[in-house]
Design a protein around this motif. Structure first.
Motif, short mmCIF file in Angstrom:
data_model
loop_
_atom_site.label_atom_id
_atom_site.label_comp_id
_atom_site.label_asym_id
_atom_site.label_seq_id
_atom_site.Cartn_x
_atom_site.Cartn_y
_atom_site.Cartn_z
N LYS A 1 -43.52 -33.54 9.94
CA LYS A 1 -44.57 -32.53 9.93
C LYS A 1 -44.74 -31.93 8.53
N ILE A 2 -45.99 -31.68 8.15
CA ILE A 2 -46.31 -31.01 6.88
C ILE A 2 -46.62 -29.55 7.19
N ASP A 3 -45.99 -28.65 6.46
CA ASP A 3 -46.23 -27.22 6.65
C ASP A 3 -46.71 -26.63 5.33
N PHE A 4 -47.07 -25.34 5.37
CA PHE A 4 -47.62 -24.69 4.18
C PHE A 4 -46.93 -23.33 3.97
N VAL A 5 -46.71 -23.00 2.73
CA VAL A 5 -46.10 -21.74 2.37
C VAL A 5 -46.77 -21.23 1.09
N LYS A 6 -46.94 -19.93 1.00
CA LYS A 6 -47.55 -19.37 -0.20
C LYS A 6 -46.47 -19.04 -1.22
N VAL A 7 -46.57 -19.63 -2.39
CA VAL A 7 -45.62 -19.38 -3.48
C VAL A 7 -46.41 -18.72 -4.60
N GLY A 8 -46.07 -17.46 -4.87
CA GLY A 8 -46.89 -16.72 -5.82
C GLY A 8 -48.24 -16.48 -5.19
N THR A 9 -49.29 -17.01 -5.81
CA THR A 9 -50.64 -16.88 -5.26
C THR A 9 -51.20 -18.20 -4.78
N ARG A 10 -50.37 -19.26 -4.76
CA ARG A 10 -50.86 -20.59 -4.42
C ARG A 10 -50.26 -21.10 -3.12
N THR A 11 -51.10 -21.72 -2.30
CA THR A 11 -50.63 -22.33 -1.07
C THR A 11 -50.01 -23.69 -1.39
N SER A 12 -48.78 -23.89 -0.94
CA SER A 12 -48.06 -25.11 -1.24
C SER A 12 -47.80 -25.90 0.04
N ASN B 1 -50.87 -31.79 10.72
CA ASN B 1 -50.60 -32.58 9.53
C ASN B 1 -49.25 -33.26 9.64
N LYS B 2 -49.27 -34.59 9.54
CA LYS B 2 -48.02 -35.35 9.60
C LYS B 2 -48.07 -36.51 8.61
N LEU B 3 -46.88 -36.90 8.15
CA LEU B 3 -46.74 -38.10 7.34
C LEU B 3 -46.72 -39.32 8.27
N PRO B 4 -46.93 -40.52 7.73
CA PRO B 4 -46.85 -41.73 8.57
C PRO B 4 -45.51 -41.85 9.29
N SER B 5 -44.46 -41.27 8.71
CA SER B 5 -43.13 -41.33 9.34
C SER B 5 -43.00 -40.38 10.52
N LYS C 1 -55.49 -45.64 -4.44
CA LYS C 1 -54.46 -46.40 -5.14
C LYS C 1 -53.07 -45.77 -5.00
N PHE C 2 -52.98 -44.66 -4.27
CA PHE C 2 -51.70 -44.00 -4.07
C PHE C 2 -50.94 -44.67 -2.91
N PRO C 3 -49.61 -44.67 -2.96
CA PRO C 3 -48.83 -45.19 -1.83
C PRO C 3 -49.11 -44.40 -0.56
N GLU C 4 -49.02 -45.06 0.57
CA GLU C 4 -49.36 -44.45 1.86
C GLU C 4 -48.47 -43.26 2.20
N ASP C 5 -47.25 -43.23 1.66
CA ASP C 5 -46.34 -42.14 2.01
C ASP C 5 -46.52 -40.91 1.13
N TRP C 6 -47.50 -40.92 0.24
CA TRP C 6 -47.70 -39.75 -0.62
C TRP C 6 -48.21 -38.57 0.19
N LEU C 7 -47.67 -37.40 -0.10
CA LEU C 7 -48.04 -36.16 0.58
C LEU C 7 -49.52 -35.86 0.41
N MET C 8 -50.06 -36.16 -0.75
CA MET C 8 -51.44 -35.83 -1.09
C MET C 8 -52.45 -36.43 -0.09
N LEU C 9 -52.12 -37.58 0.48
CA LEU C 9 -53.04 -38.26 1.39
C LEU C 9 -53.09 -37.63 2.78
N HIS C 10 -52.14 -36.75 3.09
CA HIS C 10 -52.03 -36.22 4.45
C HIS C 10 -52.00 -34.70 4.51
N ARG C 11 -52.29 -34.03 3.42
CA ARG C 11 -52.09 -32.59 3.34
C ARG C 11 -53.36 -31.77 3.58
N TRP C 12 -54.52 -32.40 3.68
CA TRP C 12 -55.78 -31.66 3.60
C TRP C 12 -56.26 -31.08 4.92
N GLY C 13 -55.49 -31.16 5.98
CA GLY C 13 -55.94 -30.63 7.27
C GLY C 13 -55.51 -29.21 7.56
#
Length: 381
Positions: free
Chosen positions: A265-276, A258-262, A239-251
């Protein structure tokens, strides 16, 4: 981890299957960790034969208002969940309903039986969830600890731009870490926090007191939009919009980029102890944060520059151990004496030297808290 939207999904199921009904039987399983400040036996005594009047939520906490005190207050931790015997689609990780689900489910902490003989179960494989009994005359547990220490629930108690601006200016921490602080805002976890920052077009490492007026307004709008829609959809990603980050971040970690429909590119960075997860082309560091990040990349040789401000974040540079034998030789040269060949160290001396060297420090874990081995506990009849 179940966040504000996943908890809303369970609360809605509780309202459908449990509210207004009598709990005919409670089957608890002993677990001294999950049952916080109470016991499985006390839980059985408090709920069996009682009627459930309401199911409520505040952030990641939820509770049942009974027809008499005490009232059970619960938190899922990392892997907790409520399973319904005849509603297998309620599980937030389930893609298709199980035809013959195992019952009682594994890692159950209690079973509640309803008048129609159906049951529901609280499960928690990693035992990081918590079950409490709270004495309160009305069942409004928002006014007592531990909920008292939580900040506003952004869906049930929306905050103003002025409130947000004041809170941000009072702290100097990475924005993603600030969003995850439950004493600031209740219910926001890792994926919801990333989604908010993506829609606000703010980098997760941007420091809180460096946000300008326009950035605060964007953050305020994204906060209400993301949490509101996620709760309304009950964390159902279809039920989330297609452009939501959550739908494309799990790879992350896979060969697939990892890319958005547009195409961003989706990248990852560790902030504190959590991967963002974030989109570098849309979420850029601004102001002094750019220089600070550049310095950290330079200071941490061979690192990825993803360390954050705060205790233990700076790269530790230890001085090289002193060589005593060489120092003595230099001293003799200074006074003009002959320099004898270096003495051979005995095995005993070498062993002693190795023993005296400090042990290397363990690297910090990326998880929020240490995993506790799961166990199947005793059933109380």
């Amino acid at each position: 981890m179940p966040e504000i939207a996943e908890v809303a999904r369970i609360v809605n199921r509780l309202r459908t299957h449990l509210v207004g009904k009598m709990i005919t039987k409670v089957t608890p399983f002993e677990d001294a960790i999950v049952y916080k400040d109470t016991t499985h036996k006390a839980f059985k005594q408090a709920l069996e034969g009682k009627k459930v009047l309401e199911a409520r939520q505040w952030g990641k906490y939820f509770w049942l208002v009974m027809n008499s005190s005490p009232h059970p207050l619960m938190h899922f931790g990392m892997t907790g969940w409520i399973c319904f015997q005849h509603d297998s689609t309620a599980h937030y990780r389930a893609t298709t309903p199980e035809k013959n689900p195992e019952w009682p489910p594994r890692f159950a902490k209690f079973l509640l039986q309803l008048p129609d003989a159906s049951e529901l179960a609280f499960t928690d494989p990693r035992r990081l969830g918590r079950i409490r009994l709270i004495d309160h005359p009305t069942g409004d547990l928002r006014s007592v600890s531990p909920l008292l220490e939580n900040g506003p629930d952004p869906v049930q108690s929306p905050v103003s731009v002025a409130w947000l601006s004041e809170k941000l200016a009072a702290r100097r921490v990475p924005l993603k870490a600030w969003l995850l602080d439950q004493s600031v805002l209740a219910g926001i976890g890792n994926w919801v926090g990333d989604e908010i920052l993506y829609h606000a077009r703010i980098h997760p490492e941007q420091v809180t007191n460096t946000l300008d007026e326009e950035m605060v307004k964007r953050l305020h709008g994204a906060l209400g939009y993301v949490t509101g829609l996620a709760v309304k959809a009950e964390a159902d990603s279809s039920k989330f919009p297609e452009d939501w980050l959550m739908l494309h971040r799990w790879g992350k970690g896979s060969k697939k980029e990892n890319k958005l429909p547009s195409g961003e590119k989706i990248d990852f960075v560790k902030v504190g102890t959590r991967t963002s997860a974030y989109v570098p082309g849309l979420q850029k560091l601004v102001g002094e944060a750019v220089k600070k990040r550049a310095r950290k990349v330079k200071e941490v040789e061979g690192g990825d520059g993803e360390q954050e401000e705060g205790e233990g974040s700076e790269a530790e540079v230890k001085p090289a151990p002193k060589r005593r034998a060489k120092a003595k030789a230099v001293k003799k040269e200074e006074v003009g004496g002959d320099v004898p060949p270096p003495a051979r160290r005995s095995l005993r001396g070498a062993a002693k030297a190795v023993k005296e060297e400090p042990e290397p420090k363990e690297e910090e874990s990326d998880s929020e808290s240490p995993e506790v081995p799961a166990k199947r506990a005793k059933r109380v009849r």
